[in-house]
Design an enzyme around this catalytic site. Structure first.
Site, PDB file in Angstrom:
ATOM      1  CD  GLU B  47      -0.270  -1.353   3.147  1.00  0.00           C
ATOM      2  OE1 GLU B  47      -0.134  -2.320   2.373  1.00  0.00           O
ATOM      3  OE2 GLU B  47      -0.273  -1.462   4.390  1.00  0.00           O
ATOM      4  CG  ASN B  48       5.104   1.088   0.356  1.00  0.00           C
ATOM      5  OD1 ASN B  48       4.598  -0.015   0.144  1.00  0.00           O
ATOM      6  ND2 ASN B  48       6.401   1.301   0.195  1.00  0.00           N
TER       7      ASN B  48
END
Lengths: 232, 218
Positions: B47-48
């Site tokens: 998710e980064n």
């Protein structure tokens, strides 16, 4: 068009006590190291910092926590910083923890002129307390408002005098949205290239969002979790 | 015998379907990537800002600008892409990411999950967990069945602040595999050597046991 300034001090001109800052980065990846060092030297106090994390004890925004320059943090995850936890639990530091996607979207909304939006994240949890909720097509959503800053401080890989920016790998993270949401946006880059040197099709942040740009020095680029595999 | 971390990861890996986009949380869920079955191709989302995340780099090839959501150095596979955090959560909220695997401190038999805060004690933040659980079509929770004091973590109602409501679909604990149904936790498989009676004794929430419960193949 030339937005180039000499260094972080020049880039942060006009910064004063009590301001709201957005600081790019995810963990220690893609953080504006030179600007954070300059913030420490500036001695500015009572700052509100919007950043996904709070650095580690001795690097990143952790440096500004050590000097107690931060009054309030708005973040999604702060687990890597003991001093942070101490200041928060003792009540010295005000903390607003918000879901990571909500944080990203609130910054984007601030930069896009959208005052509020509805997200499913946090519905039915303490994050939604005091916020308007609404049902759309049978699913519940929470209204979240935009975030904007007095100074947004971002880090890019390459930039040009127009302020156009290109990020490297996952050092992109929150930097593009934060760059959009600042009254003044400061970009520090590893490599400042001449106007026209960047391929227009590959620019991540159009220069219109950037107020001042400078080439940083001595990047440490600390790795939090060095994980490797064996050869063969 | 209760499952080891590796065995839990291996069991969860069997839930992967060819072509899935998958987000693996920090801890045991990350290990699932080591056990993706032959012939199953999945794309890992971090998710980064990564789609197509690869294994850890070889020693000496670590890049500080290339990490996963657990801040670990990783690599990119061919065909991968990089994007900002807003785009990352756009693909999560719009359910393009088809499976989320994450850990939990507590799960309730209605699918509520708590995994981000112990008031007055541990406040690290929710990171992306609230966005993930609020949106994912399929959520598998990977957790130990009981806490250190031996108390059930599969409850009637969560006691800790919630991460999401009525969202967990499946649980792989060290004792068994469960579907979360309107009637409660439905026992699907037992860990090798673990009896239904032991699972009953260690599950505080409503437990549904129908017929013979097969022993898991590990």
């Amino acid at each position: 068009m030339n937005k180039v300034v000499a260094n972080a001090e020049a880039a942060l001109e006009g910064l004063h006590d009590g301001m709201t800052l957005m600081v790019g980065g995810f963990g220690l990846c893609g953080i504006p190291e030179n600007s954070i060092a300059a913030l420490v030297r500036s001695g500015a106090k009572g700052l509100t910092c919007i950043s996904n994390n709070a650095g580690v004890d001795d690097f990143g925004l952790g440096l500004l926590l050590q000097t107690k320059q931060i009054r309030k943090m708005i973040s999604s995850y702060v687990g890597e910083n003991e001093e942070f936890e101490r200041q928060m639990l003792s009540g010295e530091l005000e903390v607003e923890l918000i879901p990571q996607g909500t944080l990203a979207e609130r910054c984007r909304a601030g930069g896009a002129g959208i005052p509020a939006f509805f997200t499913p994240a946090g519905y039915g949890t303490e994050v939604a307390i005091g916020k308007e909720t609404r049902e759309f097509e049978g699913k519940h959503y929470v209204m979240e408002q935009w975030l904007r800053s007095d100074f947004s401080i971002v880090k890019a890989w390459k930039g040009d005098p127009f302020g156009n920016l290109v990020y490297k790998h996952t050092a992109r993270n929150f930097n593009p949205m934060m760059a959009m949401a600042g009254k003044i946006t400061v970009a520090e880059v590893e490599e400042l290239v001449p106007a026209g040197a960047l391929d227009p099709d590959e620019i991540h942040t159009p220069g219109i969002f950037v107020t001042r740009i400078f080439q940083g020095t001595n990047y440490e680029k600390r790795i939090e979790q060095r994980t490797v595999r064996k050869r063969g | 015998m209760a499952l080891t971390k590796e065995q839990m990861a291996k069991r969860i890996a069997r839930e992967l379907k060819d072509g899935y986009y998958v987000n693996l949380g920090i801890g045991i869920p990350t290990l699932v990537a080591n056990y993706i079955p032959q012939g199953i191709n999945v794309v890992l989302q971090s998710e980064n800002g990564i789609l197509g995340m690869g294994p850890f780099p070889y020693e000496g090839e670590e890049d500080a600008d290339l990490i996963n959501a657990g801040k670990q150095t990783v690599t990119l596979l061919g065909g991968s892409s990089i994007f900002d955090s807003a785009t990352s959560f756009a693909m999560i909220r719009s359910q393009k990411v088809q499976l989320t695997v994450l850990g939990a401190m507590e799960v309730a038999d209605n699918g509520d999950i708590a995994n981000w805060k112990i008031p007055g004690k541990m406040v690290k933040g929710m990171g992306g967990a609230m966005d993930l659980v609020a949106s994912a079509e399929n959520i598998i929770v990977c957790m130990l069945h009981t806490n250190k004091a031996g108390e059930s973590k599969l409850l009637k109602q969560c006691s800790l602040p919630l991460t999401g409501v009525r969202c967990v679909k499946k649980i792989v604990s060290d004792l068994g595999v469960f579907d979360v149904t309107p009637e409660g936790f439905k026992l699907l498989e037992r860990a090798p050597g673990v009896t239904v009676e032991e699972i009953k004794a260690k599950t505080e929430g409503r437990l549904v046991v129908e017929g013979e419960i097969p022993e898991m193949v590990v």
